[in-house]
Design a protein around this motif. Structure first.
Motif, PDB file in Angstrom:
ATOM      1  N   MET A 287     -35.420  34.904  71.415  1.00 23.06           N
ATOM      2  CA  MET A 287     -34.508  34.581  70.539  1.00 23.06           C
ATOM      3  C   MET A 287     -34.379  33.385  69.565  1.00 23.06           C
ATOM      4  O   MET A 287     -33.797  33.009  68.733  1.00 23.06           O
ATOM      5  CB  MET A 287     -33.252  34.276  71.433  1.00 23.06           C
ATOM      6  N   ASN A 288     -35.954  32.911  69.421  1.00 20.81           N
ATOM      7  CA  ASN A 288     -35.996  31.742  68.484  1.00 20.81           C
ATOM      8  C   ASN A 288     -35.918  32.295  67.116  1.00 20.81           C
ATOM      9  O   ASN A 288     -35.464  31.552  66.183  1.00 20.81           O
ATOM     10  CB  ASN A 288     -37.535  31.196  68.670  1.00 20.81           C
ATOM     11  N   ALA A 289     -36.000  33.522  66.662  1.00 17.78           N
ATOM     12  CA  ALA A 289     -35.883  33.950  65.472  1.00 17.78           C
ATOM     13  C   ALA A 289     -34.770  33.924  65.092  1.00 17.78           C
ATOM     14  O   ALA A 289     -34.410  33.891  63.766  1.00 17.78           O
ATOM     15  CB  ALA A 289     -36.271  35.510  65.422  1.00 17.78           C
ATOM     16  N   PHE A 290     -33.626  33.469  65.941  1.00 18.35           N
ATOM     17  CA  PHE A 290     -32.150  33.581  65.414  1.00 18.35           C
ATOM     18  C   PHE A 290     -31.810  32.287  65.466  1.00 18.35           C
ATOM     19  O   PHE A 290     -30.725  31.782  64.876  1.00 18.35           O
ATOM     20  CB  PHE A 290     -31.347  34.763  66.242  1.00 18.35           C
ATOM     21  N   LYS A 291     -32.190  31.540  66.683  1.00 19.47           N
ATOM     22  CA  LYS A 291     -31.480  30.235  67.175  1.00 19.47           C
ATOM     23  C   LYS A 291     -32.385  29.121  66.691  1.00 19.47           C
ATOM     24  O   LYS A 291     -31.919  27.981  66.861  1.00 19.47           O
ATOM     25  CB  LYS A 291     -31.170  30.278  68.515  1.00 19.47           C
ATOM     26  N   LYS A 292     -33.647  29.180  66.096  1.00 19.35           N
ATOM     27  CA  LYS A 292     -34.519  28.187  65.702  1.00 19.35           C
ATOM     28  C   LYS A 292     -34.724  26.860  66.574  1.00 19.35           C
ATOM     29  O   LYS A 292     -34.539  25.950  66.018  1.00 19.35           O
ATOM     30  CB  LYS A 292     -34.063  27.806  64.319  1.00 19.35           C
TER      31      LYS A 292
ATOM     32  N   GLU B  21     -42.774  28.177  65.562  1.00 19.76           N
ATOM     33  CA  GLU B  21     -43.791  29.602  65.900  1.00 19.76           C
ATOM     34  C   GLU B  21     -45.048  29.317  66.098  1.00 19.76           C
ATOM     35  O   GLU B  21     -45.691  29.929  67.060  1.00 19.76           O
ATOM     36  CB  GLU B  21     -43.724  30.619  64.710  1.00 19.76           C
ATOM     37  N   THR B  22     -45.827  28.306  65.474  1.00 15.65           N
ATOM     38  CA  THR B  22     -46.986  28.102  65.512  1.00 15.65           C
ATOM     39  C   THR B  22     -47.266  27.417  67.046  1.00 15.65           C
ATOM     40  O   THR B  22     -48.361  27.567  67.644  1.00 15.65           O
ATOM     41  CB  THR B  22     -47.662  27.044  64.475  1.00 15.65           C
TER      42      THR B  22
ATOM     43  N   PHE C 125     -40.125  35.502  66.448  1.00 15.23           N
ATOM     44  CA  PHE C 125     -40.820  35.354  65.208  1.00 15.23           C
ATOM     45  C   PHE C 125     -39.936  35.924  64.055  1.00 15.23           C
ATOM     46  O   PHE C 125     -39.343  37.181  64.292  1.00 15.23           O
ATOM     47  CB  PHE C 125     -42.110  36.019  65.173  1.00 15.23           C
ATOM     48  N   GLN C 126     -40.115  35.409  62.805  1.00 12.16           N
ATOM     49  CA  GLN C 126     -39.356  35.935  61.757  1.00 12.16           C
ATOM     50  C   GLN C 126     -40.096  37.221  61.291  1.00 12.16           C
ATOM     51  O   GLN C 126     -39.389  38.069  60.803  1.00 12.16           O
ATOM     52  CB  GLN C 126     -39.402  34.810  60.596  1.00 12.16           C
ATOM     53  N   ASP C 127     -41.441  37.117  61.428  1.00 11.75           N
ATOM     54  CA  ASP C 127     -42.232  37.933  60.992  1.00 11.75           C
ATOM     55  C   ASP C 127     -43.315  38.747  61.870  1.00 11.75           C
ATOM     56  O   ASP C 127     -44.262  37.939  61.774  1.00 11.75           O
ATOM     57  CB  ASP C 127     -42.660  38.038  59.421  1.00 11.75           C
TER      58      ASP C 127
ATOM     59  N   SER D 286     -45.239  41.012  62.660  1.00 11.55           N
ATOM     60  CA  SER D 286     -46.263  41.904  62.195  1.00 11.55           C
ATOM     61  C   SER D 286     -47.141  40.924  61.485  1.00 11.55           C
ATOM     62  O   SER D 286     -48.626  40.997  61.322  1.00 11.55           O
ATOM     63  CB  SER D 286     -45.865  42.953  61.485  1.00 11.55           C
ATOM     64  N   ALA D 287     -46.654  39.779  60.874  1.00 10.42           N
ATOM     65  CA  ALA D 287     -47.482  38.762  60.088  1.00 10.42           C
ATOM     66  C   ALA D 287     -47.956  37.662  60.778  1.00 10.42           C
ATOM     67  O   ALA D 287     -48.914  36.936  60.149  1.00 10.42           O
ATOM     68  CB  ALA D 287     -46.633  38.629  58.752  1.00 10.42           C
ATOM     69  N   SER D 288     -47.416  37.582  62.064  1.00 10.57           N
ATOM     70  CA  SER D 288     -47.769  36.122  62.637  1.00 10.57           C
ATOM     71  C   SER D 288     -48.595  36.729  64.070  1.00 10.57           C
ATOM     72  O   SER D 288     -49.678  36.086  64.311  1.00 10.57           O
ATOM     73  CB  SER D 288     -46.668  35.308  62.903  1.00 10.57           C
ATOM     74  N   ALA D 289     -47.753  37.131  64.871  1.00 16.59           N
ATOM     75  CA  ALA D 289     -48.081  37.434  66.313  1.00 16.59           C
ATOM     76  C   ALA D 289     -49.288  38.338  66.459  1.00 16.59           C
ATOM     77  O   ALA D 289     -50.071  38.233  67.215  1.00 16.59           O
ATOM     78  CB  ALA D 289     -46.848  37.788  67.189  1.00 16.59           C
ATOM     79  N   VAL D 290     -48.931  39.488  65.548  1.00 23.26           N
ATOM     80  CA  VAL D 290     -50.212  40.542  65.558  1.00 23.26           C
ATOM     81  C   VAL D 290     -51.371  40.020  65.225  1.00 23.26           C
ATOM     82  O   VAL D 290     -52.594  40.104  65.895  1.00 23.26           O
ATOM     83  CB  VAL D 290     -49.595  41.881  64.820  1.00 23.26           C
ATOM     84  N   PRO D 291     -51.657  39.628  63.815  1.00 23.98           N
ATOM     85  CA  PRO D 291     -52.906  39.049  63.654  1.00 23.98           C
ATOM     86  C   PRO D 291     -53.519  37.999  64.452  1.00 23.98           C
ATOM     87  O   PRO D 291     -54.570  37.742  64.677  1.00 23.98           O
ATOM     88  CB  PRO D 291     -52.875  38.439  62.308  1.00 23.98           C
ATOM     89  N   TRP D 292     -52.540  36.991  65.073  1.00 22.61           N
ATOM     90  CA  TRP D 292     -53.113  35.930  65.907  1.00 22.61           C
ATOM     91  C   TRP D 292     -53.856  36.729  67.209  1.00 22.61           C
ATOM     92  O   TRP D 292     -54.657  36.034  67.757  1.00 22.61           O
ATOM     93  CB  TRP D 292     -51.677  35.107  66.596  1.00 22.61           C
ATOM     94  N   PHE D 293     -52.997  37.449  67.775  1.00 25.89           N
ATOM     95  CA  PHE D 293     -53.594  38.290  68.908  1.00 25.89           C
ATOM     96  C   PHE D 293     -55.050  38.893  68.756  1.00 25.89           C
ATOM     97  O   PHE D 293     -56.006  38.576  69.600  1.00 25.89           O
ATOM     98  CB  PHE D 293     -52.599  39.372  69.292  1.00 25.89           C
ATOM     99  N   PHE D 294     -55.175  39.518  67.539  1.00 28.75           N
ATOM    100  CA  PHE D 294     -56.637  40.117  67.414  1.00 28.75           C
ATOM    101  C   PHE D 294     -57.487  38.935  67.126  1.00 28.75           C
ATOM    102  O   PHE D 294     -58.822  39.299  67.129  1.00 28.75           O
ATOM    103  CB  PHE D 294     -56.445  41.144  66.111  1.00 28.75           C
TER     104      PHE D 294
END
Length: 592
Positions: free
Chosen positions: A378-383, A387-388, A422-424, A426-434
């Motif tokens: 719920m951080n994407a909505f409640k800040k 994210e880092t 996360f706000q995005d 696919s642009a943050s968590a996904v590349p981080w994982f790989f």
């Protein structure tokens, strides 16, 4: 007929005077007809009527075609008018007669004639608990969760008064805590708030005993045997951080005054020290469970479901409805102000060292570990988190695991990530994982873990008694499968494309057959829920997802049992001891 037309007719009828266009003229006409408008000069195309072959022939053809169409139109209108006159009086009677005698049909129709009607599909046939078990036999479900045992959520203890799977009001839905309390003075919202209230009203001894009694009563070895008979091979065991509270001894002496192997004591949350407390979980009890699981052929996924200060926004975080502070705050106990994220690393490291030191019999029951459930949900909505910081903490715990002996013992690391953090994504968590894990690691010991519930996919995959959802509970089996299959196939294929295209390990460690988050408006018919289970397992199994149903049992939350208790869904909950009364809120009634 004017002179021009006579001249043209004579020219066309006389072989001597009719001249076909020259090659140059024909080429010019063809080029004009196929070229974009305005690219040709047409003023000299037909300079003399006798030589304008294309123009004369075209005009004559148009006259003939126009006359023919006019005649056909008049004839058709006349026939339609006559037919209308003949059939007006008896057309309705004939149609009704055909419907009443469909096998005969209209005069001249073949036997068995049926008027074209909208297809009507039947409702799903009734389903027994045994047929639900058959679904698990067809599409293997790896495991179930043991929610509500070592981690409390208010809706598990809502009696007949529960409604929402995720509480929507800050007072919460918990109205009991059996067997010690069949009712409470007021509803409780989360585990930490409940423990603190019991501590203040009844004292530390009673509060600890209440938790101990619940843990002794909620799950038994017989449950593991039932899972084994179903073909289940894994169990996800949610734990609170209090199972490793001794890791926080450097913060304050309160965390070092108990035996972590055998004792159940009440300790404060290091941030919400005056309003939230937790009961430690004796590690000896967990070890006994691991040995029992191994004896039943089961592997256990140990999941840290909560962290100090709250790391997600949800009733399971232990401090709800208080704001989650894990990602930004420091401890409030003692002289040292340690970031709560650092305290979380201490807890994770203590878990690793404990696993490394288990005896072989207990070690045989360990299948995996997850250092945080739904980090930052719920951080994407409640800040409430950077994210880092979330990704850096997950990387740090993953490195602790990587440097341990656990990967070499075939114990998997489940990295749970939520798009709601996360706000995005696919642009943050996904590349981080790989970037964080190599291909070899992702194919051998790192599992990309997700959660999916149709109950919150409003208007698409949720099912309700009333309108507004993706399907109605009284829909036909055809309609149910159409929606459910579309949803689950999309989820499965999406996860496969995101995480597993190169052979990476994947799991869905939480799913259910709850069709709507408001349980009073959700589908309860076992026939509908069986179909939902079947469609999910078939889709998830087709792409190699390991699955864990949420949850095994909910004996004190009967409103939620149809969609969320696998033991209830399979008809086994009725074999349990007599239910203990739960609620309504009122004077506390300690067991004597």
């Amino acid at each position: 007929m004017d002179g021009m037309l006579l001249e043209e007719q004579e020219a066309l009828s006389s072989p001597s005077s009719a001249q076909m266009p020259s090659t140059a003229e024909a080429t010019h006409v063809a080029r004009l007809l196929t070229s974009p408008a305005g690219l040709e000069d047409t003023k000299s195309l037909c300079e003399a009527p006798a030589r304008c072959w294309a123009s004369r022939r075209g005009r004559q053809a148009l006259l003939v075609i126009g006359g023919t169409l006019a005649v056909l139109c008049v004839l058709s209108l006349g026939r339609l008018h006559l037919r209308h006159e003949r059939n007006t009086e008896n057309s309705v009677q004939k149609w009704n007669a055909w419907n009443n005698n469909a096998a005969v049909g209209p005069p001249g129709a073949p036997q068995g004639f049926l008027p074209r009607q909208k297809q009507v599909y039947p409702p799903p046939p009734p389903a027994s608990p045994h047929e639900v078990l058959d679904v698990v036999g067809m599409f293997p479900m790896a495991g179930v969760n043991l929610g509500g045992w070592f981690v409390l959520e208010d809706w598990f203890f809502s009696g007949a008064y529960g409604r929402n799977v995720m509480s929507l009001v800050s007072t919460g839905q918990g109205v009991c805590f059996p067997p010690a309390l069949t009712s409470t003075d007021e509803p409780w919202p989360s585990e930490g708030i409940l423990a603190q209230r019991l501590l203040k009203k009844h004292g530390a001894g009673f509060a600890a005993d209440a938790f101990k009694a619940h843990r002794d009563d909620y799950v038994h070895e017989e449950d593991l045997k039932e899972m084994q008979q179903m073909g289940i091979t894994s169990v996800r065991l949610p734990l609170s951080w209090a199972a490793f509270a001794d890791a926080l001894a450097p913060l304050h002496e309160v965390y070092s005054q108990h035996d972590p192997v055998t004792d159940t004591v009440i300790v404060p949350d290091p941030y919400y020290k005056d309003v939230a407390s937790f009961a430690t979980i004796p590690r000896a009890k967990i070890e006994v469970f691991l040995r029992q699981a191994a004896g039943a052929g089961l592997k256990v996924l140990l999941d840290l479901h909560s962290m100090p200060g709250g790391a997600q926004d949800g009733t399971y975080n232990g401090v709800w409805p208080l704001p989650p502070m894990f990602w930004n705050a420091t401890s409030q106990l003692g002289q040292r102000k340690i970031p709560l994220t650092e305290a979380g690393l201490w807890i994770s490291d203590k878990l690793i060292k404990w696993l490394e030191g288990l005896d072989p019999a207990a070690q045989a029951g360990v299948g995996g570990v997850c250092f945080m459930n739904e980090p930052g949900h719920m951080n994407a909505f409640k800040k409430f988190a950077n994210e880092t910081h979330i990704l850096n903490w997950l990387a740090a715990t993953s490195d602790l695991f990587r440097r341990s002996v656990l990967p070499s013992r075939n114990i998997h690391l489940y990295v749970n990530m939520m798009e709601t953090a996360f706000q995005d994504f696919s642009a943050s968590a996904v590349p981080w994982f790989f970037k964080t894990f190599t291909t070899q690691e992702r194919r051998t010991w790192v599992v990309a873990d997700a959660h999916w519930y149709g109950a919150w996919d409003y208007g698409h995959c949720d099912g309700r008694l009333d309108i507004g959802g993706g399907f109605r509970c009284n829909a036909s089996e055809h309609e149910l499968r159409k929606v459910m299959s579309g949803c689950t196939t999309g989820v499965a294929e999406g996860l496969k494309m995101r995480w597993g295209d190169d052979g990476g390990l994947m799991s869905i460690s939480e799913f259910s057959v709850g069709t709507f988050q408001d349980a009073r408006l959700a589908c309860k018919d076992r026939a509908v829920l069986k179909i939902f289970l079947e469609e999910q397992l078939a889709s998830f199994d087709s792409v190699g997802l390991q699955t864990f149903f949420w949850t095994w049992r909910l004996p004190y939350g009967p409103v939620f049992e149809p969609g969320w208790s696998f033991k209830y869904l399979t008809g086994l909950e009725s074999k349990s001891p007599e239910r203990v009364q739960c609620g309504p809120p009122g004077p506390s009634s300690p067991a004597v």
